[in-house]
Scaffold this active site. Sequence first.
Site, mmCIF file in Angstrom:
data_model
loop_
_atom_site.group_PDB
_atom_site.id
_atom_site.type_symbol
_atom_site.label_atom_id
_atom_site.label_comp_id
_atom_site.label_asym_id
_atom_site.label_seq_id
_atom_site.Cartn_x
_atom_site.Cartn_y
_atom_site.Cartn_z
ATOM 1 N N LYS A 185 2.129 11.009 7.407
ATOM 2 C CA LYS A 185 1.233 10.740 8.532
ATOM 3 C C LYS A 185 1.629 11.472 9.824
ATOM 4 C CE LYS A 185 -1.266 6.918 6.657
ATOM 5 N NZ LYS A 185 -0.858 5.819 5.819
ATOM 6 N N PHE A 210 0.860 -1.192 0.000
ATOM 7 C CA PHE A 210 0.000 0.000 0.000
ATOM 8 C C PHE A 210 0.890 1.234 0.000
ATOM 9 C CE2 PHE A 210 -2.360 3.580 1.537
ATOM 10 C CZ PHE A 210 -3.521 3.499 0.787
ATOM 11 N N ASP A 243 9.206 2.720 2.406
ATOM 12 C CA ASP A 243 8.029 3.555 2.656
ATOM 13 C C ASP A 243 7.669 3.410 4.137
ATOM 14 O OD1 ASP A 243 5.529 4.666 3.023
ATOM 15 O OD2 ASP A 243 4.671 3.859 1.175
#
Length: 400
Positions: free
Chosen positions: A254, A140, A225
Site C-alpha cells: 500500500k 483480510f 501483515d
Amino acid sequence: MDAQYYIDLEEQFGAHNYQPLDVVLQRGEDIWVWDVEGNKYLDCLSAYSAVNQGHSHPKIKQAMIDQLQKLTLTSRAFHNDQLGLFYQELCALTNTHKVLPMNSGAEAVETVIKAVRKWGYKIKGIPPDRAEVIVCQDNFHGRTISIIGFSTNQQYRDGFGPFTPGFKIIPFGDTGALEKAITPNTVAFLVEPIQGEGGVIVPPTGYLKEVKSICEKHNIVAIFDEIQTGLGRTGKLLAEEHDGVEADVTLIGKALSGGFYPISAVLSNSEVLGVFMPGDHGSTFGGNPLACAVARAALKVLIEEKMIENAAKVGDYFMSKLKAVKSPHIKEVRGKGLLIGVELVPEAGGARRFCKQLLQQGLLCKETHESVIRFAPPLTISKKDIDWAMDRIEPVLKGA
Ligand SMILES: *Cc1c(COP(=O)(O)O)cnc(C)c1O
C-alpha cells in the site's frame, strides 16, 4: 462530461466486482480530491491507506518522473541501480535483514506463505506437504485463491473453491487459542496487528508481544501483515512497535509507494527468506527500478516530513473528537493513530447510508463490515482539517 457518463462506461464495460459511491474523481492534492464536476472532498480513506503521504506528493512525483526518464523495467534477469539502495534504506529503517519485493499486497502474502512452508520443510524438518499456517477469523490478506481459502468472509469465498489446504483458523486476539492450535507441523502464524478490513478491530494490549513469545517457544514464524497498519498509519512506522516487538517477517505494501505505483515487500530475518534459491520465486515487475525509486522517495518523505509523529498526534485528536460525539447510532469508536473505526449499532441501518451523507458534505468515507465507518485520511492532515471534518461528521452521525 458529467459524472454519470463515466459511471455508465464503467457499468457497461467493467466487471462489477466493486460497488463504488457515486463520485468520479479526477484530481488529487495532499488530503483533497476533486471530482469531474469540480467538487472538492476530504479523502478519509486514502485508497485503503495506500496514500498515507497525501495525493500526488510533489517529491514522490518528481522521483518518479526522474526515474521514468532513465529506466523503468529490467526484470530481475539483470541488476538495476535502484534495487540495492531500496533494500539498504528499507532495512535500515525497519531493522530488517532481508527483503523480497513484489507488487501487490496479496503477492507479498503469497510469497511469505511459500517461504514459511519451505522453511518448515528444509529448516524445521516437517514431513513433506504437511506444513500448517495458523491465521485469524475475520482476517483480510488479499484476494488470491490461496488467501481467500483461509478467509472467514463467506462472500469472499463463495463460488471460488476448491481452495489451498494447510491453514487453520483461530479467533483474533486470543493467545490461548494460538497455543492450542499449534501442532508439530505448524510453520507460521499470520496476523494483522489491527484488523483493518475486519472492521478496525484492535486486539488486547500486549497481544503481539505474547504472540511473538509463543511463536518463539514453539519455533514457528511470526508473520505480521502490516500492509494496512504499517508505514505510519497507526502513529508508529510499524504497528508492532506499539507492543515493542519485531515479527520474524513483516509484510508491507500500500503506502510503500505513496499511491504512485504498486509495490509491496516481505521484510524478513535471514533464516526465512534465506530458503529461497534462484528460480524458487519471482515476479516480472517485482523490484523494478521505477518502483524502487518511487518507494525510496515515499519512505523518505514519510520520515523527513514527520508524517508518523503527525499521525499519532492528530490521530489522538480525531479519536477524542469522535468519541465525544453523542449519538444513539454509535456503538463504539476505536483504532490507533489515523486508523479509526466508528461502529454503528445494528438499528442504525448500516454504515453505507452515512457514507453517502458524508459524501454530500464533502468527505470521502467507506464502510467496512457493513456497520463500521472507517476514518483513515492521509497522515499529513492537520488539527484544523480535523475541525473542518468534524463540523460535517458530527451532524451526520447524529442525524437520522
Ligand atoms: C489491502 C491488504 C492486503 C492486500 O493488498 P492488495 O495490494 O490489495 O493485494 C493484504 N493485507 C492487508 C492487511 C490489507 O489491508
